[in-house]
Design an enzyme around this catalytic site. Structure first.
Site, short mmCIF file in Angstrom:
data_model
loop_
_atom_site.label_atom_id
_atom_site.label_comp_id
_atom_site.label_asym_id
_atom_site.label_seq_id
_atom_site.Cartn_x
_atom_site.Cartn_y
_atom_site.Cartn_z
N TYR A 222 1.24 0.03 14.84
CA TYR A 222 0.35 -0.05 13.75
C TYR A 222 0.63 0.84 12.55
O TYR A 222 0.56 2.00 12.56
CB TYR A 222 -1.17 0.41 14.17
CG TYR A 222 -2.28 -0.08 13.35
CD1 TYR A 222 -2.61 -1.35 12.92
CD2 TYR A 222 -2.94 1.11 12.94
CE1 TYR A 222 -3.48 -1.59 11.98
CE2 TYR A 222 -3.95 0.86 11.92
CZ TYR A 222 -4.14 -0.38 11.53
OH TYR A 222 -5.06 -0.53 10.42
N LYS B 268 -3.02 -2.69 7.97
CA LYS B 268 -3.19 -4.08 8.10
C LYS B 268 -2.45 -4.64 6.85
O LYS B 268 -1.93 -4.02 5.97
CB LYS B 268 -4.83 -4.55 7.74
CG LYS B 268 -5.10 -5.55 8.51
CD LYS B 268 -4.83 -5.38 10.21
CE LYS B 268 -5.33 -6.89 10.79
NZ LYS B 268 -4.83 -6.77 12.18
N ASP C 197 0.92 -1.28 -0.22
CA ASP C 197 0.03 0.02 -0.17
C ASP C 197 0.87 1.11 0.07
O ASP C 197 1.75 1.34 0.95
CB ASP C 197 -0.80 -0.20 1.29
CG ASP C 197 -1.65 1.10 1.56
OD1 ASP C 197 -1.58 2.14 0.64
OD2 ASP C 197 -2.52 1.07 2.56
P1 13P Z 1 -4.98 -0.34 5.11
O1 13P Z 1 -4.12 -1.67 5.68
O2 13P Z 1 -5.86 -0.99 3.90
O3 13P Z 1 -4.03 0.62 4.85
O4 13P Z 1 -5.95 -0.30 6.11
C1 13P Z 1 -5.73 0.44 7.13
C2 13P Z 1 -6.67 0.84 8.09
O5 13P Z 1 -6.57 1.43 9.35
C3 13P Z 1 -8.34 0.99 7.72
O6 13P Z 1 -9.18 1.45 8.63
MG MG Z 2 -4.95 -2.01 2.42
MG MG Z 3 -4.04 2.22 3.37
MG MG Z 4 -2.58 -2.28 4.75
#
Ligand code: 13P
Ligand code: MG
Ligand code: MG
Ligand code: MG
Ligand code: 13P
Length: 381
Positions: free
Chosen positions: A228, A231, A11
């Protein structure tokens, strides 16, 4: 010909928020990847997206963990990040945890799934790509594809699959892995892979000849970054037909949605919704988690595809059920089990809040819990 199929994903900026990618960013990644193909670093490349993540699906002859291939992916993501920065997209360069490339993108943020094999007379493969979830999302469908005859008729009907498959399972905290052979060790396997917060399937091999059948990205971003950063949004490669499950057997687990971790702020449980490429834009509460299936026929190292395999009305019921499950879980708001349990929340932004309040806890004379295995308070049957 022995070829390597490498899928490297990251990402590098969301449009808008975490919902999707921007066409200019994807175009830049594709441009750098195509230049790598012109130079001969790779044989072919297909750039696909799911939510705010971009994956480079590449074929080459350098084997797994090859520096030139990883470097090409890293450079493509860096160039894409520059475009994302220019557009001030959300979380530009989000998954690139380091500034300097050091030979392999593993541990640097991007997710990686790679396998090397002798190209068969016909080589169908499926690349699954999910957004708003973690590598453990593949545990249940991999079990069904390769170990459950109620899903995969070929385990019973096809003599070339009758000996079953071996699963390599990794403990994400220790980095150690164990290989378990099904059907003989099926129940042992399920002890581990049912515990999705700790164990993930890394690869699957055919018992009769040890041939690789599937491999997944197992990188956990928060464990790499120590905080964090979003994800993991994993990828999974599965080989199909002729001694492996049929394409339809591989897709079948996705016909009934199940619950995975991820969704909003990576802190919730939600249904994994199988969608077409066009529908891979999670927006409701930043979700619910999505998965696409990109099918390819590999021909002399060339990628014939992708074919958008969930673009089939037969998956409409799964999508509808996932939407109903999402609705039901949202009723629960910030309460568990919609929100993840405390151990999982340690890898989100919650610890910062807890830190602020930790000195406010006072001893009020209530007994402390005994440590598990201390002998006291055990139930004897
Ligand atoms: P991503 O890992 O897809 O960037 O999502 C992060 C997030 O916190 C979505 O609420
Ligand atoms: Mg993502
Ligand atoms: Mg993202
Ligand atoms: Mg992600
Ligand atoms: P076709 O006859 O359409 O090739 O189908 C063969 C098959 O085995 C499908 O699972």
């Amino acid at each position: 010909m022995k070829i390597t199929l490498s899928v490297i994903k990251a990402d590098i900026g969301g449009y808008v928020g975490h919902s999707s990618t921007h066409p200019e960013v994807v175009a830049k990644v594709r441009e750098v990847a195509e230049a790598g193909k012109e130079k001969g670093t790779i044989l072919d490349v297909s750039v696909i997206t799911c939510g705010d993540d971009i994956a480079m699906v590449m074929t080459h002859t350098h084997g797994v963990d090859a520096e030139p291939v990883h470097k090409l992916a890293w450079e493509a993501f860096l160039a894409g990040t520059e475009v994302a920065r220019k557009l001030k997209l959300y979380g530009a360069g989000q998954d690139l945890l380091s500034d300097a490339f050091s030979g392999n993108v593993k541990g640097m943020g991007p997710g990686v799934a790679e396998m090397e094999f002798e190209e068969r007379k016909s080589e169908p493969v499926i690349v699954f790509f999910a957004d708003k979830t973690a590598p453990s999302a593949w545990n249940l469908p991999l079990y069904e594809m390769f170990a459950d005859p109620m899903n995969t008729a070929g385990l019973v009907i096809d003599p070339s699959m009758h000996d079953g498959f071996t699963f390599e399972v990794m403990d994400v905290y220790s980095g150690k892995a164990i290989r378990l052979k099904t059907p003989a060790e099926l129940y042992d396997l399920l002890v581990f892979i049912g515990a999705t917060s700790r164990y993930v399937v890394r690869a699957v091999y055919r018992n009769s000849d040890g041939e690789i059948a599937a491999t997944a990205s197992t990188q956990k971003l928060s464990l790499m970054a120590g905080r964090y950063v979003g994800k993991d949004d994993p990828v999974l490669i599965v080989r199909a037909q002729s001694g492996f499950p049929a394409v339809g057997e591989i897709l079948e687990p996705f016909g009934r949605p199940w619950l995975v971790e991820g969704w909003m702020r990576g802190s919730h449980t939600g249904p994994l919704m199988p969608v077409s490429f066009a529908q891979a834009k999670p927006t409701r509460f930043d979700g619910p988690p999505r998965v696409i299936a990109a099918g390819y026929q590999i021909c002399e190292g060339r990628l014939i595809g992708p074919n958008d395999l969930f673009d089939d009305p037969a998956f409409d019921v799964a999508r509808e059920r996932a939407a109903h499950l999402a609705n039901f879980l949202r009723r629960q708001g910030i309460f568990e089990p919609h929100r993840l349990p405390p151990e999982e929340m340690e890898y989100t932004t919650l610890p910062k809040v807890l830190e602020k309040l930790k000195d406010r806890f006072r001893d009020i004379g209530e007994p402390k819990a005994k440590a598990p295995g201390s002998g006291e308070g055990e139930i004897h049957e």
